[in-house]
Design a protein around this motif. Structure first.
Motif, PDB file in Angstrom:
ATOM      1  N   ASP A   1       0.821  -1.210   0.000  1.00 29.34           N
ATOM      2  CA  ASP A   1       0.000   0.000   0.000  1.00 29.34           C
ATOM      3  C   ASP A   1       0.853   1.257   0.000  1.00 29.34           C
ATOM      4  N   LEU A   2       2.021   1.157   0.637  1.00 24.06           N
ATOM      5  CA  LEU A   2       2.915   2.313   0.692  1.00 24.06           C
ATOM      6  C   LEU A   2       3.729   2.459  -0.576  1.00 24.06           C
ATOM      7  N   GLY A   3       3.480   1.583  -1.537  1.00 23.27           N
ATOM      8  CA  GLY A   3       4.089   1.785  -2.845  1.00 23.27           C
ATOM      9  C   GLY A   3       5.286   0.918  -3.150  1.00 23.27           C
ATOM     10  N   ALA A   4       5.650   0.013  -2.255  1.00 25.86           N
ATOM     11  CA  ALA A   4       6.791  -0.847  -2.554  1.00 25.86           C
ATOM     12  C   ALA A   4       6.370  -1.935  -3.525  1.00 25.86           C
ATOM     13  N   ASP A   5       7.220  -2.252  -4.491  1.00 27.21           N
ATOM     14  CA  ASP A   5       6.845  -3.319  -5.409  1.00 27.21           C
ATOM     15  C   ASP A   5       7.170  -4.688  -4.798  1.00 27.21           C
ATOM     16  N   VAL A   6       6.856  -5.721  -5.535  1.00 29.05           N
ATOM     17  CA  VAL A   6       6.969  -7.080  -4.994  1.00 29.05           C
ATOM     18  C   VAL A   6       8.380  -7.384  -4.490  1.00 29.05           C
ATOM     19  N   PHE A   7       9.376  -6.981  -5.268  1.00 27.32           N
ATOM     20  CA  PHE A   7      10.758  -7.303  -4.898  1.00 27.32           C
ATOM     21  C   PHE A   7      11.202  -6.516  -3.672  1.00 27.32           C
ATOM     22  N   THR A   8      10.858  -5.222  -3.657  1.00 24.61           N
ATOM     23  CA  THR A   8      11.235  -4.394  -2.509  1.00 24.61           C
ATOM     24  C   THR A   8      10.579  -4.919  -1.245  1.00 24.61           C
ATOM     25  N   THR A   9       9.298  -5.280  -1.353  1.00 26.48           N
ATOM     26  CA  THR A   9       8.600  -5.823  -0.189  1.00 26.48           C
ATOM     27  C   THR A   9       9.289  -7.074   0.301  1.00 26.48           C
ATOM     28  N   PHE A  10       9.694  -7.934  -0.630  1.00 26.12           N
ATOM     29  CA  PHE A  10      10.349  -9.165  -0.200  1.00 26.12           C
ATOM     30  C   PHE A  10      11.657  -8.841   0.511  1.00 26.12           C
ATOM     31  N   ARG A  11      12.417  -7.907  -0.056  1.00 20.33           N
ATOM     32  CA  ARG A  11      13.742  -7.602   0.484  1.00 20.33           C
ATOM     33  C   ARG A  11      13.636  -6.929   1.854  1.00 20.33           C
ATOM     34  N   LEU A  12      12.701  -5.997   1.984  1.00 18.54           N
ATOM     35  CA  LEU A  12      12.676  -5.178   3.195  1.00 18.54           C
ATOM     36  C   LEU A  12      11.699  -5.676   4.253  1.00 18.54           C
ATOM     37  N   VAL A  13      10.680  -6.428   3.842  1.00 17.98           N
ATOM     38  CA  VAL A  13       9.667  -6.844   4.819  1.00 17.98           C
ATOM     39  C   VAL A  13       9.657  -8.360   5.006  1.00 17.98           C
ATOM     40  N   THR A  14       9.424  -9.082   3.917  1.00 16.95           N
ATOM     41  CA  THR A  14       9.231 -10.525   4.045  1.00 16.95           C
ATOM     42  C   THR A  14      10.501 -11.228   4.494  1.00 16.95           C
ATOM     43  N   PHE A  15      11.601 -10.915   3.831  1.00 19.33           N
ATOM     44  CA  PHE A  15      12.832 -11.652   4.141  1.00 19.33           C
ATOM     45  C   PHE A  15      13.273 -11.473   5.595  1.00 19.33           C
ATOM     46  N   PRO A  16      13.321 -10.226   6.106  1.00 18.14           N
ATOM     47  CA  PRO A  16      13.685 -10.088   7.519  1.00 18.14           C
ATOM     48  C   PRO A  16      12.756 -10.871   8.443  1.00 18.14           C
ATOM     49  N   MET A  17      11.474 -10.987   8.035  1.00 21.35           N
ATOM     50  CA  MET A  17      10.518 -11.707   8.873  1.00 21.35           C
ATOM     51  C   MET A  17      10.832 -13.203   8.940  1.00 21.35           C
ATOM     52  N   ILE A  18      11.279 -13.768   7.817  1.00 19.10           N
ATOM     53  CA  ILE A  18      11.477 -15.223   7.799  1.00 19.10           C
ATOM     54  C   ILE A  18      12.949 -15.600   7.981  1.00 19.10           C
ATOM     55  N   ARG A  19      13.817 -14.595   8.169  1.00 24.09           N
ATOM     56  CA  ARG A  19      15.260 -14.905   8.182  1.00 24.09           C
ATOM     57  C   ARG A  19      15.630 -15.958   9.221  1.00 24.09           C
ATOM     58  N   SER A  20      15.150 -15.770  10.459  1.00 23.29           N
ATOM     59  CA  SER A  20      15.567 -16.723  11.498  1.00 23.29           C
ATOM     60  C   SER A  20      14.956 -18.102  11.249  1.00 23.29           C
ATOM     61  N   ALA A  21      13.766 -18.134  10.623  1.00 21.30           N
ATOM     62  CA  ALA A  21      13.179 -19.434  10.278  1.00 21.30           C
ATOM     63  C   ALA A  21      14.032 -20.124   9.221  1.00 21.30           C
ATOM     64  N   LEU A  22      14.556 -19.338   8.290  1.00 18.03           N
ATOM     65  CA  LEU A  22      15.432 -19.901   7.265  1.00 18.03           C
ATOM     66  C   LEU A  22      16.692 -20.471   7.894  1.00 18.03           C
ATOM     67  N   LEU A  23      17.242 -19.729   8.859  1.00 20.35           N
ATOM     68  CA  LEU A  23      18.465 -20.206   9.505  1.00 20.35           C
ATOM     69  C   LEU A  23      18.209 -21.500  10.276  1.00 20.35           C
ATOM     70  N   ALA A  24      17.094 -21.517  11.015  1.00 14.08           N
ATOM     71  CA  ALA A  24      16.791 -22.730  11.785  1.00 14.08           C
ATOM     72  C   ALA A  24      16.558 -23.914  10.843  1.00 14.08           C
ATOM     73  N   GLY A  25      15.788 -23.676   9.770  1.00 11.32           N
ATOM     74  CA  GLY A  25      15.520 -24.754   8.823  1.00 11.32           C
ATOM     75  C   GLY A  25      16.777 -25.195   8.110  1.00 11.32           C
ATOM     76  N   GLY A  26      17.615 -24.218   7.742  1.00  7.07           N
ATOM     77  CA  GLY A  26      18.852 -24.535   7.052  1.00  7.07           C
ATOM     78  C   GLY A  26      19.797 -25.345   7.925  1.00  7.07           C
ATOM     79  N   LEU A  27      19.850 -24.960   9.184  1.00 13.73           N
ATOM     80  CA  LEU A  27      20.709 -25.671  10.140  1.00 13.73           C
ATOM     81  C   LEU A  27      20.281 -27.130  10.250  1.00 13.73           C
ATOM     82  N   LEU A  28      18.974 -27.317  10.309  1.00 12.50           N
ATOM     83  CA  LEU A  28      18.449 -28.663  10.437  1.00 12.50           C
ATOM     84  C   LEU A  28      18.708 -29.463   9.161  1.00 12.50           C
TER      85      LEU A  28
END
Lengths: 269, 308
Positions: free
Chosen positions: A173-200
């Protein structure tokens, strides 16, 4: 809950006893790595560092360790990409066959490892042999990635379920496109889940032997393959035991990391 | 159900209509990146197909294809003299599998071992998980989970090996190798896989339900039977999928502590390796797969698969 005093005591005893059963064998492996007796007579007649030295100087162990690390890194990288993609597809969309897809992802760990192993072995040979290629590191990585996807998938899926998509919508809604949203919002949200899953995924791959047996070529020897090969050689037994002890000690590292990264929710899923 | 994100409130659809941009940036066609982003934003279906493409190629086409090819080859045979593959459809492998006494015994033994391991793990894991989830103070819970998880990171082979040392004739226990040793070792190996789902299930079970049962006069046993067990059953089944499946396909542990006993996995392995008879190995391999598929189908309705 109306639990009698005896019931409580019994439950605590079950917990303590269970944990003891879990840890005693591991402690014995650790102790035996210093056992001066070559055949691990019990109680140990004396203690020595000889076997640790022998293991440290063993080229077979070193090479196998390096091979295992390479394979696990490769499989983890693939699992991270594929697992995240599926988690997003299944959590953010609903479509026909969604249940089938989620079943498909758990299939490689739900089926016995030997089935996955011989199926992949058969397929690799049919596909690669016409090109003059054989089994090798690449096939090991492919095999491992197949059953590692599920760990990343589970972690990311759980995270996506919990966070919902309102932040991403706000970002859009604030005007970020799909890629920007992924980089700035989605990825930071799932980062620790990625690390835990990757570790496993890394740990699963590092430890795997059955699928590895069928997908590794003659020249590829991971650490589990090395251990299994030397397990039945009496004069190698002390070195195998040291490798086992070292692996037990080293397994504290990923646990510590997982705990730090995911704030205490690093399960095997 | 539509293709929109399933948590989206039914608001205005995310149309691409240029909504009066603030500031200097205009949504006018910037680079190709921007246009791609706009397309992806508008088309949920396209987004979904892109997300599913690679995983489905890998698991849906390559992996399922490999499995299918394996089971097709179960209908082939090898030439008795040359050992070459003969690609003619025949039921001979399955006929041999079903009529030979040895294979039936081994199949039944494997299912028995898997069932025994699952039961033993359940009996050990449930009280442990219950003490962890409902008796331990919250601070201790975290450490207990770590304590249960830790052995999972230690190598599978190392643990099987630890039991080999313990059970060997001059070891601490000295019980010797065999089928019992195999069951003990497998139960040990897969115990955390049973504890963790049950723990998670019990943690989700609100304490208020237990208190309500207590207030209504139910004793521990009755609360367990009518409240705890029905609500954690899916978690138990989830754990049993791991313990059962992992035991059913195992051939390594049997080799390490099993002495001379054989399970399905060994038959498959020996036919692949020494006998070089892929079709028969594939036919034998269908047995655990069918058992597991039947198991998964049977437990699907309990909601256990959500607990994996």
């Amino acid at each position: 809950m109306n639990l009698s005093r005896t019931a409580r005591a019994m439950l605590w005893a079950a917990l303590a006893g269970g944990l003891a059963v879990v840890y005693v064998p591991l402690l014995i492996v650790l102790l035996n790595s210093f056992n001066a007796d070559r055949t691990f007579g019990w109680p140990p007649p004396g203690f020595t560092l000889r076997w640790w030295e022998a293991a440290w100087n063993s080229t077979g162990v070193r090479e196998a360790l390096w091979t295992s690390i390479q394979a696990a890194l490769g499989a983890t990288a693939i699992a991270l990409v594929l697992g995240t993609m599926v988690a997003f597809a299944l959590q953010r969309h609903s479509f026909f066959g969604r249940d089938a897809v989620s079943l498909l992802i758990i299939l490689p760990i739900a089926l016995p490892g030997i089935v996955t192993g011989i199926a992949l072995n058969n397929a690799f040979r049919a596909v690669l042999e016409p090109f003059g290629l054989g089994l090798g590191m690449f096939t090991v990585i492919v095999g491992h990635a197949t059953f590692c996807v599920v760990t990343v998938y589970n972690n990311v899926l759980a995270r996506l379920r919990r966070t919902g998509s309102s932040l991403e919508e706000a970002s859009a809604d604030l005007g970020a496109d799909v890629f920007t949203t992924f980089r700035l919002v989605t990825f930071p949200m799932i980062r620790s889940a990625l690390l835990a899953g990757g570790l496993l995924a890394f740990a699963l791959s590092f430890d795997e032997i059955i699928v590895t047996t069928f997908t590794a070529g003659a020249g590829v020897k991971t650490l589990p393959l090395w251990i299994f090969e030397n397990l039945f050689r009496p004069n190698q037994a002390p070195v195998v035991n040291v490798v086992a002890a070292a692996l037990i000690v080293l397994s504290v590292v990923p646990i510590y990391l997982a705990q730090r990264l995911s704030g205490g929710e690093a399960g095997p899923r | 159900m539509n293709t929109t994100a399933n948590t989206t409130p039914p608001g205005p659809p995310p149309s691409a209509a240029p909504s009066a941009p603030r500031g200097g940036t205009t949504p006018a066609p910037g680079g190709p990146r921007r246009r791609l982003a706009a397309i992806l934003h508008r088309r949920a279906r396209l987004r979904l197909s892109l997300l599913l493409s690679a995983p489905m190629l890998w698991l849906g086409v390559a992996y399922l294809g490999a499995l299918a090819a394996l089971f097709v080859s179960a209908l082939w045979r090898t030439d008795t003299f040359t050992g070459d593959l003969v690609r003619e459809l025949t039921w001979a492998n399955f006929r041999e599998l079903l009529t030979t006494e040895v294979y039936r015994t081994i199949a039944l033994r494997s299912v028995g071992v898997a069932a025994a391991v699952t039961l033993i793990d359940l009996v050990i894991a449930f009280p442990m998980a219950f003490a962890m989830a409902k008796l331990a103070p919250p601070r201790a819970q975290r450490w207990l989970v770590i304590a249960v998880l830790t052995p999972l990171w230690a190598s599978y082979l190392v643990k099987a090996y630890a039991w080999r040392v313990l059970l060997s004739a001059d070891g601490l226990l000295g019980w010797g190798y065999g089928l019992t040793a195999t069951i003990i070792t497998l139960s040990y190996l897969w115990l955390p896989y049973m504890i963790l789902p049950i723990y998670a299930g019990l943690e989700r079970l609100p304490n208020s339900l237990l208190e309500a049962a207590g207030d209504l006069g139910a004793r521990g046993r009755r609360t367990f039977r009518t409240v705890v067990w029905p609500l954690t059953f899916p978690a138990v089944v989830a754990g049993s999928i791991f313990t059962f499946s992992l035991s059913l396909g195992d051939y390594i542990t049997v080799k390490i502590v099993g002495g001379r006993s054989q399970l399905i996995g060994n038959v498959v392995y020996d036919n692949i390796g020494a006998a070089n008879n892929l079709p028969f190995a594939a036919a034998v391999a269908t047995v655990p797969v069918l058992i597991m598929l039947a198991y998964l189908a049977a437990v699907r309705r309990t909601g256990a698969l959500e607990n994996l």
